[in-house]
Design a protein around this motif. Structure first.
Motif, PDB file in Angstrom:
ATOM      1  N   ARG A  42       0.850  -1.188   0.000  1.00 54.56           N
ATOM      2  CA  ARG A  42       0.000   0.000   0.000  1.00 54.56           C
ATOM      3  C   ARG A  42       0.891   1.245   0.000  1.00 54.56           C
ATOM      4  O   ARG A  42       2.030   1.197   0.450  1.00 54.56           O
ATOM      5  CB  ARG A  42      -0.857   0.042   1.283  1.00 54.56           C
ATOM      6  CG  ARG A  42      -1.839  -1.089   1.429  1.00 54.56           C
ATOM      7  CD  ARG A  42      -3.021  -0.924   0.510  1.00 54.56           C
ATOM      8  NE  ARG A  42      -4.065  -1.908   0.766  1.00 54.56           N
ATOM      9  CZ  ARG A  42      -4.138  -3.090   0.172  1.00 54.56           C
ATOM     10  NH1 ARG A  42      -3.233  -3.445  -0.702  1.00 54.56           N
ATOM     11  NH2 ARG A  42      -5.111  -3.928   0.448  1.00 54.56           N
ATOM     12  N   ALA A  43       0.324   2.325  -0.462  1.00 55.35           N
ATOM     13  CA  ALA A  43       1.068   3.580  -0.444  1.00 55.35           C
ATOM     14  C   ALA A  43       0.790   4.327   0.846  1.00 55.35           C
ATOM     15  O   ALA A  43      -0.268   4.167   1.449  1.00 55.35           O
ATOM     16  CB  ALA A  43       0.663   4.426  -1.643  1.00 55.35           C
ATOM     17  N   SER A  44       1.767   5.127   1.277  1.00 54.68           N
ATOM     18  CA  SER A  44       1.537   6.005   2.421  1.00 54.68           C
ATOM     19  C   SER A  44       2.285   7.313   2.178  1.00 54.68           C
ATOM     20  O   SER A  44       3.308   7.325   1.496  1.00 54.68           O
ATOM     21  CB  SER A  44       2.004   5.348   3.717  1.00 54.68           C
ATOM     22  OG  SER A  44       3.369   5.029   3.591  1.00 54.68           O
ATOM     23  N   ILE A  45       1.738   8.399   2.709  1.00 57.17           N
ATOM     24  CA  ILE A  45       2.324   9.712   2.455  1.00 57.17           C
ATOM     25  C   ILE A  45       2.972  10.245   3.732  1.00 57.17           C
ATOM     26  O   ILE A  45       2.361  10.219   4.799  1.00 57.17           O
ATOM     27  CB  ILE A  45       1.249  10.706   1.955  1.00 57.17           C
ATOM     28  CG1 ILE A  45       0.625  10.172   0.655  1.00 57.17           C
ATOM     29  CG2 ILE A  45       1.845  12.096   1.752  1.00 57.17           C
ATOM     30  CD1 ILE A  45      -0.468  11.051   0.083  1.00 57.17           C
ATOM     31  N   ASN A  46       4.171  10.697   3.585  1.00 52.87           N
ATOM     32  CA  ASN A  46       4.865  11.329   4.699  1.00 52.87           C
ATOM     33  C   ASN A  46       4.402  12.794   4.758  1.00 52.87           C
ATOM     34  O   ASN A  46       4.752  13.600   3.898  1.00 52.87           O
ATOM     35  CB  ASN A  46       6.371  11.228   4.459  1.00 52.87           C
ATOM     36  CG  ASN A  46       7.171  11.871   5.574  1.00 52.87           C
ATOM     37  OD1 ASN A  46       6.647  12.702   6.335  1.00 52.87           O
ATOM     38  ND2 ASN A  46       8.435  11.505   5.677  1.00 52.87           N
ATOM     39  N   ALA A  53       7.328  12.151  -1.460  1.00 50.45           N
ATOM     40  CA  ALA A  53       6.728  12.000  -0.128  1.00 50.45           C
ATOM     41  C   ALA A  53       5.947  10.707   0.018  1.00 50.45           C
ATOM     42  O   ALA A  53       5.560  10.332   1.112  1.00 50.45           O
ATOM     43  CB  ALA A  53       5.810  13.186   0.155  1.00 50.45           C
ATOM     44  N   ILE A  54       5.705  10.025  -1.100  1.00 49.06           N
ATOM     45  CA  ILE A  54       4.876   8.820  -1.033  1.00 49.06           C
ATOM     46  C   ILE A  54       5.760   7.582  -1.123  1.00 49.06           C
ATOM     47  O   ILE A  54       6.632   7.480  -1.981  1.00 49.06           O
ATOM     48  CB  ILE A  54       3.824   8.799  -2.160  1.00 49.06           C
ATOM     49  CG1 ILE A  54       3.102  10.148  -2.261  1.00 49.06           C
ATOM     50  CG2 ILE A  54       2.828   7.664  -1.941  1.00 49.06           C
ATOM     51  CD1 ILE A  54       1.999  10.202  -3.284  1.00 49.06           C
ATOM     52  N   THR A  55       5.512   6.650  -0.216  1.00 43.77           N
ATOM     53  CA  THR A  55       6.251   5.400  -0.222  1.00 43.77           C
ATOM     54  C   THR A  55       5.292   4.284  -0.620  1.00 43.77           C
ATOM     55  O   THR A  55       4.185   4.213  -0.101  1.00 43.77           O
ATOM     56  CB  THR A  55       6.790   5.078   1.190  1.00 43.77           C
ATOM     57  OG1 THR A  55       7.479   6.235   1.661  1.00 43.77           O
ATOM     58  CG2 THR A  55       7.733   3.897   1.152  1.00 43.77           C
ATOM     59  N   GLY A  56       5.709   3.444  -1.532  1.00 43.56           N
ATOM     60  CA  GLY A  56       4.910   2.261  -1.885  1.00 43.56           C
ATOM     61  C   GLY A  56       5.497   1.076  -1.160  1.00 43.56           C
ATOM     62  O   GLY A  56       6.554   0.580  -1.533  1.00 43.56           O
ATOM     63  N   ALA A  57       4.817   0.621  -0.119  1.00 43.38           N
ATOM     64  CA  ALA A  57       5.373  -0.449   0.696  1.00 43.38           C
ATOM     65  C   ALA A  57       5.672  -1.667  -0.168  1.00 43.38           C
ATOM     66  O   ALA A  57       4.889  -2.051  -1.016  1.00 43.38           O
ATOM     67  CB  ALA A  57       4.406  -0.821   1.813  1.00 43.38           C
ATOM     68  N   HIS A  58       6.814  -2.281   0.062  1.00 41.11           N
ATOM     69  CA  HIS A  58       7.308  -3.467  -0.630  1.00 41.11           C
ATOM     70  C   HIS A  58       7.732  -3.186  -2.076  1.00 41.11           C
ATOM     71  O   HIS A  58       8.208  -4.072  -2.766  1.00 41.11           O
ATOM     72  CB  HIS A  58       6.276  -4.606  -0.595  1.00 41.11           C
ATOM     73  CG  HIS A  58       6.923  -5.951  -0.496  1.00 41.11           C
ATOM     74  ND1 HIS A  58       7.846  -6.251   0.462  1.00 41.11           N
ATOM     75  CD2 HIS A  58       6.809  -7.071  -1.250  1.00 41.11           C
ATOM     76  CE1 HIS A  58       8.252  -7.500   0.299  1.00 41.11           C
ATOM     77  NE2 HIS A  58       7.653  -8.014  -0.735  1.00 41.11           N
ATOM     78  N   CYS A 108      -1.090   0.123  -6.530  1.00 44.10           N
ATOM     79  CA  CYS A 108      -0.547   0.161  -7.894  1.00 44.10           C
ATOM     80  C   CYS A 108       0.745   0.954  -7.973  1.00 44.10           C
ATOM     81  O   CYS A 108       1.608   0.666  -8.791  1.00 44.10           O
ATOM     82  CB  CYS A 108      -1.574   0.714  -8.885  1.00 44.10           C
ATOM     83  SG  CYS A 108      -1.996   2.455  -8.663  1.00 44.10           S
ATOM     84  N   GLY A 109       0.850   1.995  -7.143  1.00 47.50           N
ATOM     85  CA  GLY A 109       2.086   2.775  -7.148  1.00 47.50           C
ATOM     86  C   GLY A 109       2.101   3.957  -8.097  1.00 47.50           C
ATOM     87  O   GLY A 109       3.136   4.597  -8.253  1.00 47.50           O
ATOM     88  N   SER A 110       0.977   4.250  -8.730  1.00 48.28           N
ATOM     89  CA  SER A 110       0.919   5.411  -9.636  1.00 48.28           C
ATOM     90  C   SER A 110       1.324   6.679  -8.911  1.00 48.28           C
ATOM     91  O   SER A 110       2.090   7.499  -9.421  1.00 48.28           O
ATOM     92  CB  SER A 110      -0.506   5.636 -10.151  1.00 48.28           C
ATOM     93  OG  SER A 110      -0.910   4.580 -10.934  1.00 48.28           O
ATOM     94  N   CYS A 111       0.783   6.851  -7.701  1.00 47.69           N
ATOM     95  CA  CYS A 111       1.041   8.080  -6.954  1.00 47.69           C
ATOM     96  C   CYS A 111       2.493   8.136  -6.506  1.00 47.69           C
ATOM     97  O   CYS A 111       3.113   9.199  -6.503  1.00 47.69           O
ATOM     98  CB  CYS A 111       0.098   8.169  -5.764  1.00 47.69           C
ATOM     99  SG  CYS A 111       0.223   6.785  -4.621  1.00 47.69           S
ATOM    100  N   VAL A 112       3.046   6.945  -6.161  1.00 45.52           N
ATOM    101  CA  VAL A 112       4.428   6.902  -5.684  1.00 45.52           C
ATOM    102  C   VAL A 112       5.346   7.418  -6.775  1.00 45.52           C
ATOM    103  O   VAL A 112       6.241   8.236  -6.537  1.00 45.52           O
ATOM    104  CB  VAL A 112       4.830   5.451  -5.311  1.00 45.52           C
ATOM    105  CG1 VAL A 112       6.194   5.442  -4.665  1.00 45.52           C
ATOM    106  CG2 VAL A 112       3.794   4.824  -4.397  1.00 45.52           C
TER     107      VAL A 112
END
Lengths: 668, 158
Positions: free
Chosen positions: A582-586, A635-640, A624-628
């Protein structure tokens, strides 16, 4: 970084070891930085292979694991399990696919061995940057949506409902039943189709755990496994279901008839206010707005006048209903192949060329001819009938695949003709007879013994141009009889085209609504063709019956039940674990530019006006990681699938060609 | 080296279509050039231009980005995002003098093992003909840039 990586190179019997020098690869792997141990083993997926990993984690204190074997789609789960059992977070594991991507696609031992090293090196470099992750628990709503009320959908709905779970069954047509309701007899047992189907339809209609939404279509699906919201359009029937008793007086009084292209396959007629067939479930009629005299000219209302319960409602509007469910089962069925596409068989041009579906309706005692086999004039009994197999199937110009059911139903037709018209000659033109199935071959032998003429050869054309006196006034089927190596012309009175099974014309649109993939022929793609034939890649959505591929009734029933069992297993677990990819934003790094907001296909990113930062709603994110990839501030991390992990993998796979003068000296 | 030059290609394969296409190519034992070294991403939209540039800089002779067919993306339209990014990236690489064939975007459905295998074969052939990338000379020393300017003086950029 100091990690202790264990590398395990699988032989997979000779599948990998036959092409890749596994010992050499393992020795080489052991020499790589961060690698604490490297081994090769005959079958890593066996319990002994897995124990090897577990033992090393415990005894050598491995902090990372790489298994070089088959595709992660095959065994990633297996080895993650092994890591977990030994106390290592399962996401500190990476798989190198040296079978599907390497040993199986080349014979060049040297190149394969070298490629294996590259893939393993990429995995080692990646895995040291892995982070421990925890799967996300998702609660499962115990209600299920079944889309499509053919035999596959009915079977899935009944299994679930009998198990005590609520089902919403959505059917596009006015009645459930699907194609099976149109058929006369079913091969090889010759059970009457309606006799075995209608009790089940009735059960669906009566079941306290089934909400039947007929004449309805799913328009939109939001959410994710465990928590889907489906928007269903309940089309206006112009009949109030609360008041209607299904007495049928409106149908009787309606002055307008039209050709029934759906249920009667164009062979018969129906009224404009109609139930598709007498045993329809639900038994409320529908007014066909396009052909209704009142809707066209503003006059008539015969149905309304005669309805004893005042159930006719010309003002009724479509209704949008929102349904909340945990899982979805798609059973949207098939379209029959359009016989007009093969002009040389003359369907639509020569009256006495019929499709197999028309013939089903014709031989059905409840059909337009009451079961009499007659020519298009409705009277003349044919003395000879040709049945052409594989129409639109096994043909590079149309559908390359075998439709699986046509051989058997064509043989059934031959049998039914012999039964109804004992003096008629039947000619079956076939490519091969595919009678694989319980008692199918025996049925074929029986039809042969009954005197059917089987001619091995694809029919070249059907023509009404006679060359010989005995061909006058007949349809002539021309074919090469490949068993005797000769062209043959067989004059007959009637031709039946055994049309194949095709994906629904709107399968791609349906696939988009539910977030599925379609294969080249338009059938929905299952998660695994052998080991997971009813689930899809989209968590929580199953596909059953002919929307997945050509299949017959027993297979469709089995798939329906299989999907129901899978859904029940999820419901009884209560929660499912979702991949934490999943993506997460710092928030500290987010500049509030909002580029990611519109990129997300799932609207999973919200913008907090007060802090001017965006946030990912984890439950909605699909990873999907589009935002990453798009975030200009990083600022966005796509976990894994972090930048660090992917770039390390890139550097790793290029271990042998890296440009030394461009690379900072400290890296290995 | 030029005689037996074997290009190295880094492939970014999306988890749902192209990775599975490559899996299928394997299961179906379709033989193709062993020159592509695949990396799995969840979606072709995850492929950042910097991954491609990094791969070329680190010694790859070419990069293949593979996704689902337009309209068939597992994530609705991630492949379209990849396509947009790819078009911009191509423009930049052209200015640096990196030949167009070196970075390719390929669509392969999960059922199209043969399509993916053919794409790898084709790209390998093209790169064999082009020869090694030599990132240092082409991009770092700016030879490629000058050459690109000479070839297309009208396309001069500020």
């Amino acid at each position: 970084m100091d990690e202790k990586v264990g590398v395990y190179v699988c032989h997979c019997g000779t599948n990998i070891a036959g092409t890749v020098d596994v010992e050499e690869v393992a020795t080489w792997s052991g020499e790589q930085p961060n690698v604490a141990v490297a081994r090769d083993y005959k079958f890593m997926c066996s319990s002994l292979g897995q124990e090897l990993v577990e033992q090393d984690i415990k005894e050598l204190g491995l902090t990372r694991v790489v298994v070089a074997a088959c595709s992660p789609h095959m065994h990633e789960k297996t080895f993650r399990g092994a890591c977990e059992r030994a106390g290592l977070n399962p996401y500190l594991f990476e798989m190198a696919n040296i079978r599907e991507f390497d040993s199986w696609v080349t014979d060049d031992r040297e190149a394969a061995t070298h490629k294996a090293k590259s893939l393993i090196k990429g995995a080692i470099e990646r895995v040291v940057h892995h982070q421990p992750l925890e799967p996300l628990p998702v609660e499962i709503n115990p209600n299920t949506l079944v889309v499509g009320g053919g035999i596959a959908g009915i079977s899935a709905a009944l299994e679930l409902a009998d198990g005590g779970f609520h089902v919403y069954l959505v059917e596009r047509e006015p009645s459930i039943g699907g194609h099976m309701a149109q058929l006369d007899k079913t091969f090889p047992t010759l059970d009457c189709s309606a006799c075995i189907l209608t009790p089940r339809m009735f059960d669906v209609g009566q079941h306290p755990n089934i909400t039947l939404l007929s004449y309805s279509e799913v328009e939109k699906v939001d959410g994710y496994v465990g928590d889907f919201t489906a928007t269903v359009r309940k089309k206006a029937r112009y009949v109030n279901e609360e008041l209607c008793t299904g007495c049928g007086i409106c149908v009787e009084k309606c002055p307008q008839s039209v050709v029934d292209d759906v249920f009667e396959a164009g062979l018969g007629q129906r009224k404009v206010v109609y139930t598709p067939f007498p045993q329809a479930v639900p038994n409320y009629p529908v007014i066909d707005r396009e052909n209704c005299i009142y809707f066209q000219r503003g006059k008539c209302k015969a149905c309304e006048i005669f309805c004893p319960t005042e159930a006719i409602d010309f003002e009724q509007q479509d209704e949008l209903i929102e349904i909340e469910v945990g899982c979805i089962i798609l059973a949207t069925g098939y379209d029959p192949f359009d016989a007009r596409r093969i002009a040389r068989y003359g369907y639509g041009q020569m009256a006495n060329v019929f499709t197999s579906l028309e013939f089903e309706r014709m031989v059905n005692a409840a059909g337009p001819t009451e079961g009499r086999i007659v020519l298009r004039d409705g009277e003349t009994q044919p003395e000879s009938i040709a049945i052409i197999h594989c129409v639109g199937s096994r043909d590079q110009n149309y559908n390359e695949y075998c439709s699986k059911v046509c051989c058997m139903y064509s043989l059934k037709f031959a049998h039914l003709v012999h039964e109804r018209l004992p003096n008629a000659e039947v000619y079956n033109f076939y490519i091969d007879i595919r009678s694989a199935g319980k008692r199918y071959e025996e049925f074929y032998q029986r039809v042969l013994a009954e005197g059917a003429n089987l001619i091995r050869g694809r029919a070249a054309e059907v023509t009404d141009v006679a060359r010989l006196p005995d061909e006058e006034g007949k349809l002539i089927v021309q074919a090469e009889d490949t068993l005797i190596g000769q062209q043959r012309r067989i004059p007959v009175d009637m031709v039946v085209l055994s049309i194949g099974i095709q994906a629904r014309h709107d399968a791609t649109e349906v696939a988009q609504i539910f977030g599925l993939g379609c294969d080249f022929d338009g059938f929905f793609i299952e998660r695994h063709p052998k080991l997971d034939p009813v689930f899809t890649m989209t968590e929580g959505i199953s596909i059953v019956g002919t929307c997945q591929g050509p299949m017959d009734i027993p297979d469709s029933v089995a798939q329906g039940a299989a999907a129901a069992a899978r859904v029940m297993s999820m419901i009884t677990q209560g929660t499912v674990m979702m991949e934490p990819v999943r993506a997460s934003i710092n928030a500290d790094q987010c500049s509030g530019c909002r580029i990611c907001n519109n990129l997300c296909p799932y609207n999973a990113i919200v913008f907090h006006e007060d802090d001017e930062v965006s946030e990912v709603i984890t439950a909605l994110c699909q990873g999907c990681g589009s935002c990453v990839a798009a975030c200009p501030s990083g600022a966005i991390t796509g976990a894994h699938f972090t930048d660090e992990q992917l770039i390390s993998q890139v550097v790793g796979v290029l271990w042998d060609v890296r440009q030394p003068e461009l690379v900072p000296a400290e890296e290995g | 080296m030029s005689e037996s030059f074997e290009p190295v290609i880094v492939g970014f394969l999306c988890n749902w279509c192209s990775y599975r296409a490559a899996d299928l190519a394997g299961t179906a034992r379709i033989h193709y050039a062993p020159n592509m070294r695949p990396i799995r991403v969840m979606c072709s939209a995850r492929v950042e231009p910097q991954f491609v540039i990094k791969a070329l800089r680190e010694g790859a002779d070419g990069v293949m980005i593979a996704g689902c067919h337009p309209g068939e993306c597992h994530y609705v339209d991630g492949n379209i995002k990849a396509l947009r990014r790819y078009e911009l990236l191509k423009r930049m690489l052209r200015q640096w003098g990196v030949e167009e064939e070196r970075v390719q975007l390929v669509w392969a459905a999960a059922s199209e093992g043969i399509v993916l295998a053919a794409a790898v074969d084709r790209m390998t052939e093209e790169l064999r003909a082009l020869g090694p990338l030599r990132w240092g000379e082409t991009v770092i020393s700016g030879n490629g840039h000058e050459q690109a300017l000479e070839e297309a003086p009208a396309a001069e950029e500020a």
